[in-house]
Scaffold this active site. Structure first.
Site, PDB file in Angstrom:
ATOM      1  N   LYS A  35      15.751 -10.304  -1.123  1.00 12.07           N
ATOM      2  CA  LYS A  35      14.956 -11.428  -1.592  1.00 12.07           C
ATOM      3  C   LYS A  35      14.948 -12.533  -0.540  1.00 12.07           C
ATOM      4  O   LYS A  35      15.989 -12.907   0.008  1.00 12.07           O
ATOM      5  CB  LYS A  35      15.517 -11.968  -2.913  1.00 12.07           C
ATOM      6  N   ASP A  79      11.304  -9.207   0.128  1.00 13.13           N
ATOM      7  CA  ASP A  79      10.427  -9.535  -0.994  1.00 13.13           C
ATOM      8  C   ASP A  79      10.391 -11.044  -1.162  1.00 13.13           C
ATOM      9  O   ASP A  79      11.407 -11.672  -1.464  1.00 13.13           O
ATOM     10  CB  ASP A  79      10.944  -8.876  -2.272  1.00 13.13           C
ATOM     11  N   GLU A  91       7.223  -7.334   0.929  1.00 12.15           N
ATOM     12  CA  GLU A  91       6.599  -7.287  -0.392  1.00 12.15           C
ATOM     13  C   GLU A  91       6.103  -8.667  -0.800  1.00 12.15           C
ATOM     14  O   GLU A  91       6.847  -9.648  -0.766  1.00 12.15           O
ATOM     15  CB  GLU A  91       7.618  -6.775  -1.410  1.00 12.15           C
ATOM     16  N   ASP A 110       2.734  -6.594  -4.924  1.00 13.94           N
ATOM     17  CA  ASP A 110       3.390  -6.451  -6.225  1.00 13.94           C
ATOM     18  C   ASP A 110       2.661  -7.314  -7.248  1.00 13.94           C
ATOM     19  O   ASP A 110       1.865  -6.826  -8.053  1.00 13.94           O
ATOM     20  CB  ASP A 110       4.859  -6.845  -6.112  1.00 13.94           C
ATOM     21  N   LYS A 148       5.008  -1.361 -11.509  1.00 18.36           N
ATOM     22  CA  LYS A 148       6.027  -1.519 -12.544  1.00 18.36           C
ATOM     23  C   LYS A 148       5.408  -1.119 -13.871  1.00 18.36           C
ATOM     24  O   LYS A 148       4.334  -1.603 -14.241  1.00 18.36           O
ATOM     25  CB  LYS A 148       6.529  -2.968 -12.588  1.00 18.36           C
TER      26      LYS A 148
END
Length: 337
Positions: free
Chosen positions: A109, A140, A166, A194, A218
């Site tokens: 992250k 991400d 991401e 995403d 997801k």
């Protein structure tokens, strides 16, 4: 949906849990979720608290599908998963990675509010050093950078050998602009989308705009496994299946999505190892990676754990009210087929 549950059937089986996270993640330290028990097994409804009813209704549709419909036939019996490294200090990276035994891919992250680029660089460097030159490192940003910030950040991070970045920017147009800038500068970092897929009114816009090299799918936010597979088929881009800090029940939904993908579409280790970031779970055998993989399975619920992590009455009421509103939001479009 051939045997769609009624609202009463959903509420009759609903158990609301609140599980502490081991590290603050996505700004939360407690992960709340609703666990249902359907004819196909346990299912989960866990949209984040800030999501409105229209968006959360897709998560409810996914829970209904997984609990009341048979999943598609699988192409594999186990799924390789990545470690997930929250926005922790660099010194905490080894402890985090130790929770993901055998994982040779890590998603890190970055772009955390209140932190600087130097924090991201130090964290990514620590992950690269821990994994060695043969490990795969992803970052991400959850849409947290502007185009200029993303370009500067990825120029700094690219020497660590990033597999991809991401959602570095929030919008499809920004992703497309950034991808062009990176290519022009000779910075070899692929872009994964995403939020531009799962939170978009048009989840295929990113593919049409040439704004990403791959997509992150997801199951819950995309309305379930069947809906996710339709989007993936139309997008015609490689896919990483990920989770939203689910319990083992939600992770199982993601595993069934990943298992249903043909080999040419599954782009690598999936982000389905995040039960390791929770202080507990609702399954008898929590889905924690072993040798970097998770088995394709539906977990057996641990009634004692569900009791132990039961949400307070006021939170249970809040979630039951949310289920009712989201169930109503499925109409007049109706339940997914």
């Amino acid at each position: 949906m051939a045997t769609a549950p009624t609202l009463s059937e959903l509420l009759d089986t609903a158990r609301v849990v609140s599980i502490p996270t081991r590290t603050r993640f996505r700004g939360i330290s407690e992960r709340e979720a609703v666990i249902f028990t359907g004819p196909q097994g346990a299912s989960e409804f866990s949209p984040f608290l800030e999501y409105d009813d229209a968006e959360s209704a897709r998560w409810l549709a996914a829970a209904m599908e997984f609990g009341w419909e048979r999943p598609p036939l699988p192409h594999r019996k186990a799924i390789a998963v990545n470690a997930t490294v929250p926005a922790v200090p660099a010194g905490a990276v080894p402890e985090i990675l130790a929770r993901f035994p055998g994982c040779r891919t890590a998603k890190v992250k970055v772009a955390e509010r209140g932190q600087a680029l130097a924090d991201d660089v130090a964290r990514v460097q620590a992950v690269r050093e821990a994994l060695g030159p043969d490990g795969a490192v992803r970052v991400d940003a959850n849409g947290g950078w502007t185009v200029a910030e993303a370009f500067a950040a990825l120029a700094r991070l690219a020497p660590f050998g990033l597999e991809y970045a991401e959602q570095p920017c929030a919008s499809v147009a920004e992703l497309a602009e950034l991808r062009t800038l990176l290519a022009s500068a000779g910075i070899a970092v692929r872009i994964a989308a995403d939020e531009s897929v799962r939170k978009a009114e048009d989840p295929l816009a990113v593919a049409r705009a040439g704004a990403a090299d791959l997509i992150v799918a997801k199951a819950q936010p995309l309305g379930g496994i069947a809906g996710a597979l339709r989007i993936i088929k139309e997008a015609r881009l490689p896919v990483i299946v990920s989770s939203a800090l689910d319990t083992s029940v939600g992770i199982s939904m993601g595993l069934h999505l990943a298992a249903a993908l043909p080999n040419h579409l599954l782009a690598g280790a999936c982000g389905l190892g995040t039960v390791a970031l929770l202080e507990g779970d609702v399954a008898v055998a929590p889905l924690i990676p072993v040798d970097g993989k998770l088995p394709l399975t539906r977990p057996t619920l641990d009634s004692a754990a569900i009791d132990r992590f039961a949400a307070p009455p006021e939170r249970t009421r809040w979630w039951r009210d949310r289920i009712e509103r989201c169930y109503e939001a499925l109409d007049p479009v109706g339940l997914p087929s």
